[in-house]
Enzyme design. Structure first.
Site, short mmCIF file in Angstrom:
data_model
loop_
_atom_site.label_atom_id
_atom_site.label_comp_id
_atom_site.label_asym_id
_atom_site.label_seq_id
_atom_site.Cartn_x
_atom_site.Cartn_y
_atom_site.Cartn_z
N LYS A 118 0.46 -30.14 -38.43
CA LYS A 118 0.35 -31.60 -38.34
C LYS A 118 0.85 -32.10 -36.98
O LYS A 118 0.31 -33.05 -36.42
CB LYS A 118 1.14 -32.26 -39.47
CG LYS A 118 0.54 -32.02 -40.85
CD LYS A 118 1.26 -32.85 -41.91
CE LYS A 118 1.16 -32.28 -43.30
NZ LYS A 118 -0.14 -32.37 -43.93
N GLU A 202 7.86 -39.89 -40.16
CA GLU A 202 6.78 -40.89 -40.13
C GLU A 202 7.26 -42.13 -40.85
O GLU A 202 8.04 -42.03 -41.80
CB GLU A 202 5.56 -40.36 -40.90
CG GLU A 202 4.47 -39.88 -40.01
CD GLU A 202 3.27 -39.37 -40.78
OE1 GLU A 202 3.11 -39.68 -41.98
OE2 GLU A 202 2.48 -38.64 -40.18
N HIS A 237 0.67 -36.57 -55.54
CA HIS A 237 0.07 -36.53 -54.19
C HIS A 237 -1.22 -35.72 -54.16
O HIS A 237 -1.66 -35.31 -53.10
CB HIS A 237 1.03 -35.94 -53.15
CG HIS A 237 2.20 -36.83 -52.82
ND1 HIS A 237 2.05 -38.13 -52.40
CD2 HIS A 237 3.52 -36.59 -52.87
CE1 HIS A 237 3.23 -38.64 -52.20
NE2 HIS A 237 4.14 -37.75 -52.48
N ARG A 294 -12.47 -27.55 -43.17
CA ARG A 294 -13.25 -26.81 -44.18
C ARG A 294 -14.02 -27.79 -45.03
O ARG A 294 -13.89 -29.00 -44.84
CB ARG A 294 -12.27 -26.04 -45.08
CG ARG A 294 -11.27 -27.02 -45.67
CD ARG A 294 -10.38 -26.42 -46.72
NE ARG A 294 -9.21 -27.25 -46.97
CZ ARG A 294 -9.17 -28.30 -47.77
NH1 ARG A 294 -10.25 -28.70 -48.41
NH2 ARG A 294 -8.07 -28.99 -47.94
#
Ligand code: ADP
Length: 498
Positions: A118, A202, A237, A294
């Site tokens: 990330k 974040e 999630h 993908r």
């Protein structure tokens, strides 16, 4: 230009079958690999050839990259499609495949590598003017500097594992007093789950929507976006209902997100099919989250609204063909919804349920697609993801697609295992969903297990009560006959209601 003649699908279940169907339509012969638990699976039966890789656990079967490459050499396979999960985002595997002279149906190992982290992804897109969630662009090493940054951003903040995936490796920090403790937990979780303790900060977006853009790029520098999918209905999630297009994305926003997604793809010289995920706040500002290199589980909704077969495009791109369409050729036709039918018990915290599919009958009819990898009588193996099927509906507009989905759910017959079907019906009928005013908190905000108890109208209650009386009288008579059999009273339950 290499022409793929034989394709090995390094995957199982619904996605293996879905890929092989397209390969067959393209005249490509197919090779399945399987574990001992999947010996009788439809993907094995469908393939032209099938090879057992080993015992059920993935690390003794579907994750054995070298063995899979060996099978390719023995059977003269010229391409591998990795599907999703397993080896699909493993840059090392993609490299070994190409080094062995086999085509990897996916992006280059370098693109996978950059987007697999990330942090590396954030750094790569920085020069492309892509909106990022406010936060740190580097791994946290100095706690006091990180605290300072968190105070600047404003609590709550999220500590995320750079190598995280599948919704794992995230910790919310509500205030500075918790910072150190949560940070230590995040690092040790990231280390044990992903073998990489790098974490970053974040801003925590409090009412986020998850909206992602499908991109396709060829090996000649052409990249297009195939619009958005909204995947905000999640539990733990993880996505459970997806739709395309999103109920809140305007044509302008779609263009802006699409162009940002193309920028992300260009930032890592991407080719193949990929998905750029964004988080959208309650003001409809969007921020880049990550790119999945993908095919996604939810790709069918994009296929339904664009009329394109993404697997066909992936194969053609891997062969080296240029994209057969430009951005302006792509249009949205109607609306599509997908639900994931999981072997999980929504009344019990969505815990996986195992067992046999005693009854298994698929819904049918116009605008309905079922992607699955099971048959009636089969066991759901405990070793893999508990998804039984994906049910997708297409309609002229959002409401038509939802109505069709409710009908399809009602026609789906699954017994022997608890599933997410009833939960999905509840969600699709909920006012928050139908109005489009929902976010990723839908489940915690609106769902409790009692919501799945049947609710009857007064009229239905009267009918059920009357039927119970009739049934009871019949049973009484059968067990303890008061009248000769040939003079049993005929039922007249409808008249009793009046
Ligand atoms: P993963 O790779 O584990 O899927 P993502 O970064 O894609 O991780 O995030 C998964 C989900 O977590 C998102 O769909 C969203 O629901 C939630 N999430 C991620 N980042 C944030 C954030 N900054 N604020 C609030 N929720 C977030």
């Amino acid at each position: 230009m290499p022409n793929i003649k034989k394709l090995l699908v390094a995957n199982r279940g619904e996605i293996a079958l879905r890929i092989m169907r397209t390969a067959r339509e393209m005249g490509i012969s197919t090779v399945a690999v399987y574990s001992e638990a999947d010996r009788l699976s439809p993907h094995v039966k469908f393939a032209d050839e099938a090879v057992c890789l080993g015992p059920p656990p993935s690390n003794q079967s579907y994750l054995l990259g070298d063995k899979i490459i060996q099978v390719c050499k023995e059977l003269n396979v010229d391409a591998i499609h990795p599907g999703y999960g397993f080896l699909s985002e493993n840059a090392g595997f993609a490299k070994k495949v190409t080094d062995a002279g086999i085509i990897f149906v996916g992006p280059s190992p370098e693109s996978i590598e950059v987007m697999g982290s990330k942090l590396a992804a954030k750094q790569a897109v920085a020069k492309y003017n892509i909106p990022l969630v406010p936060g740190t662009e580097e791994a946290i090493s100095d706690i006091s500097a990180a605290k300072k940054k968190a105070a600047e951003i404003g609590y709550p903040i999220l500590i995320k594992a750079s190598a995280g995936g599948g919704g794992k490796g995230m910790r919310i920090v509500e205030s500075e007093v918790e910072f150190e403790e949560q940070m230590q937990r995040a690092v040790s979780e990231a280390q044990s789950a992903f073998g990489d303790g790098a974490v970053f900060i974040e801003k925590f977006i409090t009412s986020p929507r998850h909206i992602e853009i499908q991109v396709l790029g060829d090996q000649h520098g052409n990249t297009v976006y195939l619009f958005e999918r909204e995947c905000s209905i999640q539990r733990r999630h993880q996505k459970v209902i997806e739709e395309a297009p999103s109920a809140v994305v305007s044509p302008e926003m779609r263009k802006a997100m699409g162009e940002a997604a193309v920028g992300v793809a260009k930032a890592c010289n991407y080719y193949g099919a990929g998905t750029v995920e964004f988080i959208v706040d309650d003001q409809l500002n969007f921020y880049f989250l990550e790119m999945n290199t993908r095919l996604q589980v939810e790709h069918p909704v994009t296929e339904m609204i664009t009329g394109k077969d993404l697997v066909r495009e992936q194969i053609r791109i891997a062969e080296g063909n240029p994209l057969p369409f430009a951005q302006e050729d792509l249009k949205i036709y109607g609306h599509a919804v997908e639900i994931r039918v999981y072997a999980e018990d929504p009344k019990n915290n969505f815990l996986p349920d195992i067992g046999k599919l005693i009854t298994y009958r698929r819904p049918q009819g116009p605008g309905i697609r079922v992607d699955d990898g099971f048959e009636e009588g089969m066991d759901i193996p405990i070793y893999y993801d508990p998804m039984i099927a994906k049910l997708i509906t297409h309609g002229e507009n959002r409401q038509d697609a939802i109505d069709r989905m409710i009908r399809a759910i009602n026609d789906y017959r699954i017994t022997g295992i608890e599933t997410t079907l009833d939960f999905c019906r509840f969600a699709l009928q909920h006012e928050a969903f139908t109005s489009g005013m929902f976010d990723t908190k839908f489940v915690e905000r609106y769902f409790t297990p009692e919501k799945l108890e049947p609710v009857f109208s007064d009229e239905e209650k009267q009918i059920l009560a009357a039927m119970a009386v009739v049934f009871y009288e019949k049973e009484e008579n059968r067990i303890n006959p008061k009248t000769p059999k040939n003079t049993l009273p005929t039922t007249n339950w409808k008249n009793r209601l009046i």
